[in-house]
Design an enzyme around this catalytic site. Structure first.
Site, PDB file in Angstrom:
ATOM      1  N   ASP A 168       0.800  -1.235   0.000  1.00 53.74           N
ATOM      2  CA  ASP A 168       0.000   0.000   0.000  1.00 53.74           C
ATOM      3  C   ASP A 168       0.829   1.281   0.000  1.00 53.74           C
ATOM      4  OD1 ASP A 168      -2.650  -0.982  -0.117  1.00 53.74           O
ATOM      5  OD2 ASP A 168      -2.459  -1.637   1.961  1.00 53.74           O
ATOM      6  N   ASP A 226      -6.565  -3.410  -6.736  1.00 58.74           N
ATOM      7  CA  ASP A 226      -6.224  -2.135  -6.077  1.00 58.74           C
ATOM      8  C   ASP A 226      -4.753  -1.757  -6.291  1.00 58.74           C
ATOM      9  OD1 ASP A 226      -8.028  -3.927  -4.875  1.00 58.74           O
ATOM     10  OD2 ASP A 226      -8.141  -2.791  -3.031  1.00 58.74           O
TER      11      ASP A 226
END
Ligand code: GLY
Length: 397
Positions: A119, A179
């Site tokens: 992330d 994502d």
């Protein structure tokens, strides 16, 4: 400019077919009032964290059960609040937003060496990346490069993709989620800054693997593709936050649309532009897409129309469509721009927080993780981030 004019006066809501006048205040005035409140809450939280020597919870993420929730820097959403503040600085030119943005950006810095998750783009690019774009502070640049170096340690050349998660090792060996396309911007920027093509090549490899393995015939995407690390073959095609393995989780479709549009910006590879347009078609022509273009949390959720919406997906789609419209010409470009503006207008009319509510979050009615009954129909920081980005893009930024 068009949407600015719309939001400057009142909104004419077209989704129901009839025209209803809804009073709104201009986006920047609304955002300023709400974010003053969210900053006050967040500053008070930092004071309390420092007084108690915890110093852990740094950024507001959501409101659940009437309570404001803060997260530590390692949370995937820690960069969105500083990113919102940087965007307010860009939109208003007011120094006070930059001052707060600097404070909350600095609290994310330790993540530059955290190699335990993919992330990095969300955390570091939305905070330091936005700060560097606006200030050219060379310390910010260094954090971006170090973060990119950390992120690429998760790349498996046999698979050709960055590993997303380290959790659920009983289920997955090398999970790659849709994502993850969003983290590629950090790598593309790292190559632009350093001239070292390593980051670019890894980003392109990751995008190509995603293009090959994540999409179904109808151009919807799976959430999680798990690979055999030794051979690069696909082990499983799963979901994690969607309704079912074969369903189309709304935010996942939005990440794909944004990710391939952004990847085309850096590479000019027509395959990415084509994929972005195919994803846009899937989203915008789906029979379960509501008239106001704010999707249900999953396009195949079982109780539509009695399902929660995901405003965050709508904001990501709007922002991506503004960029996509700028990459092509003709009627299709106008169509994308009109749709992006319509999403923003509908969000302004129906999905904003009331002034003074939701601790200062801008938007309500996002859904984080429905299968876990977590963050359903709530404000979430990334919805606010992409809402402001979409608004900024509507002005031509
Ligand atoms: N990246 C996690 C999510 O979209 O919820």
């Amino acid at each position: 400019m068009k949407s600015f004019i719309i939001s400057l006066f009142t909104l004419l809501i077209v989704s129901s077919g009839c025209i209803t006048q809804v009073e709104t205040i201009p986006t920047l005035e609304f955002a300023s009032q709400q974010l003053e409140l969210l900053i006050a809450e967040s500053d008070a939280n930092l004071d309390a964290e420092n007084r108690s020597n915890r110093g852990r919870l740094i950024a507001p993420r959501t409101v659940e059960g009437g309570e404001l929730h803060f997260v530590h820097s390692g949370d995937w959403t820690s960069g969105f609040f500083p990113g919102v503040l940087w965007q307010m600085y860009e939109l208003t030119g007011e120094e006070k937003w930059a001052e707060s943005a600097k404070t909350y950006t600095s609290l994310v810095e330790r993540e530059k060496r955290n190699g335990r998750t993919h992330d990095m783009g969300f955390k570091v690019y939305c905070s330091f990346g936005q700060g560097y774009r606006l200030t050219k502070d060379m310390d910010y640049r260094d954090v971006i490069i170090e973060s990119a170096n950390t992120l690429i340690t998760r790349f498996n050349p046999t698979i050709g993709a960055i590993r997303s998660w380290d959790h659920n090792t009983d289920k997955w060996e090398h999970p790659v989620i849709i994502d993850n396309m969003m983290n590629l911007e950090l790598l593309f920027r790292a190559t632009q800054e350093t001239g070292d093509s390593t980051y670019y090549n890894i980003a392109v490899s990751h995008a190509n693997t995603t293009l090959r393995e994540h999409f179904r015939e109808d151009n919807s995407s799976y959430h999680v593709i798990d690979f055999y690390p030794e051979t690069g073959e696909v082990r499983k095609r799963n979901t994690h936050q969607g309704y079912a393995h074969e369903s189309a989780w709304a935010r996942g479709q939005a990440w794909g649309l944004y990710g391939f549009t952004m990847s085309y910006r850096f590479t000019q590879d027509p395959a990415y532009l084509e994929q972005a347009q195919k994803i846009a078609a899937f989203i915008l022509t789906h029979p379960n897409m509501p008239d106001d273009l704010v999707p249900y949390w999953d396009f195949n959720a079982p109780d539509i129309p009695n399902e929660a919406r995901d405003v965050s997906a709508a904001t990501i789609i709007s922002s991506a469509l503004f960029e996509l419209s700028s990459m092509i010409e003709g009627e299709q470009a106008t169509y994308y721009e009109n749709v992006a503006n319509k999403i923003l207008a509908n969000i302004d009319a129906k999905y904003r927080s009331d002034i003074g509510d939701n601790f200062g979050f801008l938007l309500d009615h996002s859904t984080g993780n429905h299968p876990k009954d977590s963050e359903v129909d709530v404000p979430i920081n990334y919805a606010d981030y992409y809402y402001l980005e979409a608004f900024s893009r509507s002005l031509g930024n």
